[in-house]
Motif scaffolding. Structure first.
Motif, mmCIF file in Angstrom:
data_model
loop_
_atom_site.group_PDB
_atom_site.id
_atom_site.type_symbol
_atom_site.label_atom_id
_atom_site.label_comp_id
_atom_site.label_asym_id
_atom_site.label_seq_id
_atom_site.Cartn_x
_atom_site.Cartn_y
_atom_site.Cartn_z
ATOM 1 N N UNK A 274 36.609 49.125 36.302
ATOM 2 C CA UNK A 274 36.657 48.630 37.672
ATOM 3 C C UNK A 274 35.930 47.292 37.786
ATOM 4 N N UNK A 275 34.727 47.221 37.226
ATOM 5 C CA UNK A 275 33.937 45.997 37.340
ATOM 6 C C UNK A 275 34.578 44.834 36.616
ATOM 7 N N UNK A 276 35.253 45.100 35.519
ATOM 8 C CA UNK A 276 35.935 44.019 34.803
ATOM 9 C C UNK A 276 37.026 43.394 35.659
ATOM 10 N N UNK A 277 37.594 44.173 36.562
ATOM 11 C CA UNK A 277 38.667 43.650 37.410
ATOM 12 C C UNK A 277 38.148 43.091 38.733
ATOM 13 N N UNK A 278 37.151 43.769 39.305
ATOM 14 C CA UNK A 278 36.742 43.409 40.662
ATOM 15 C C UNK A 278 35.294 42.908 40.773
ATOM 16 N N UNK A 279 34.470 43.141 39.789
ATOM 17 C CA UNK A 279 33.066 42.766 39.877
ATOM 18 C C UNK A 279 32.782 41.427 39.236
ATOM 19 N N UNK A 280 31.529 41.048 39.302
ATOM 20 C CA UNK A 280 31.093 39.813 38.662
ATOM 21 C C UNK A 280 30.556 40.094 37.269
#
Length: 338
Positions: A274-280
């Motif tokens: 998730x973070x790879x797509x939406x996070x910094x």
């Protein structure tokens, strides 16, 4: 934040030289711990009791009991334990209390109350002359927090052995742990320096973890960042991340992700995707990347929380170096009655 703990950025302090001896000392207490647990007339429920960083420090042991023991286990904050006053606390209950310096009054009161109720109570602490060790009939004394973590796991192994489980592989892993921890700390230094430099001024530090690493994550954000660096910070369970917290993450959010090799790893890997797509920026601390000589592949997940305990201290040392705030200062704690 100007009460004298600001000393300005400085070189990071060297890796302490007491980690290995403390771990080695703790391992020598296996025979005493095994004998104590084996001699108990009954154990049909276990309570793990501590406050603050000590409560967080109980979580890895709780995970192992949940995974491998038939005995129901509860971990609870010291005052919650005392005020809830569960009728299950009494003969047949094993209560393991943890307090590093042994001075936490809530834990002393909780352990004393359980002892009065007829429960078997054990103190794990660093101070043989502290209030906790003096109040509790059976105390196992470590030399530092790394040793405390081993004592907790030895208590777990003693319970499992009492149930008829073979714990020889875990004991071999603990015997190799002191050298493995030294190796892991050396390889972690560049990562710790990079995380501290990049995260030193973020408005909120989010750390995501799961399973036996959850407690180590909470220790870092609650004790080191909130208590010692006065930074806004929180540890989020990897599953709970998707029950609300993920809504505050975007491309401008930086985070720290603890990845273990235990059964809950898929939870953290889900967060990672998730973070790879939406996070910094994601700062990964993955136990798969750690050099752990002498540790069998099957036992890496078992020792990981004990290694992460030492790693979080190193990460905190790097934060103190780049932020310029010592780890010894407090605004409120120990400054007055509260």
């Amino acid at each position: 934040m100007t009460d004298g703990t600001y000393v300005g950025p400085s070189p990071v302090k060297p890796i302490p030289d007491d980690i290995r001896p403390s771990q080695e000392h703790a391992i020598t207490l296996w025979s005493d711990i095994r004998s104590y647990v084996a001699a108990l007339p009954a154990i049909d429920r276990i309570f793990l009791v501590g406050a603050g960083g000590s409560y967080s420090g109980l979580q890895a042991a709780h995970y192992q009991l949940d995974r491998h023991s038939l005995i129901p286990t509860t971990s609870v904050n010291s005052d919650e334990f005392y005020y809830r006053a569960s009728p299950a606390v009494g003969p047949g209950a094993l209560v393991i209390t943890l307090s590093a310096a042994g001075n936490t009054p809530e834990t002393v009161r909780a352990g004393s109350w359980a002892q009065e109720r007829g429960a078997a109570v054990v103190a794990v602490t660093l101070n043989s002359e502290g209030p906790l060790a003096e109040a509790i009939k059976t105390a196992f004394i470590a030399r530092n927090g790394d040793g405390n973590q081993i004592l907790l796991q030895l208590l777990v192994l003693a319970v499992l052995q009492r149930e008829g489980r073979d714990v020889s592989a875990q004991l071999r892993a603990l015997a190799s742990l002191p050298a493995a921890t030294e190796a892991a700390l050396r390889t972690f230094e560049p990562t710790a320096a990079a995380i501290a430099e990049d995260m030193k001024d973020v408005p909120v530090t989010y750390l995501i973890a799961s399973g036996p690493l959850q407690g180590m994550g909470s220790t870092f954000t609650s004790c080191f960042l909130q208590e010692m660096q006065w930074m806004h910070a929180a540890t989020i369970n990897a599953d709970e991340f998707f029950q609300g917290p993920f809504e505050v993450f975007d491309q401008g959010t930086k985070s720290i992700l603890f990845l273990g090799e235990d059964e809950t790893r898929p939870m953290s890997e889900r967060v990672e995707r998730f973070l790879e797509q939406y996070g910094g920026t994601i700062h990964r601390v993955d136990s798969r990347d750690l050099d752990l000589p002498g540790i069998a592949a099957t036992e890496r997940s078992f020792v990981a929380p004990l290694v992460y305990y030492a790693l979080t201290f190193r990460l905190a040392a790097h934060y103190a170096a780049v932020r310029g705030y010592t780890l010894e200062g407090r605004r409120y704690m120990w400054q007055f009655a509260y």
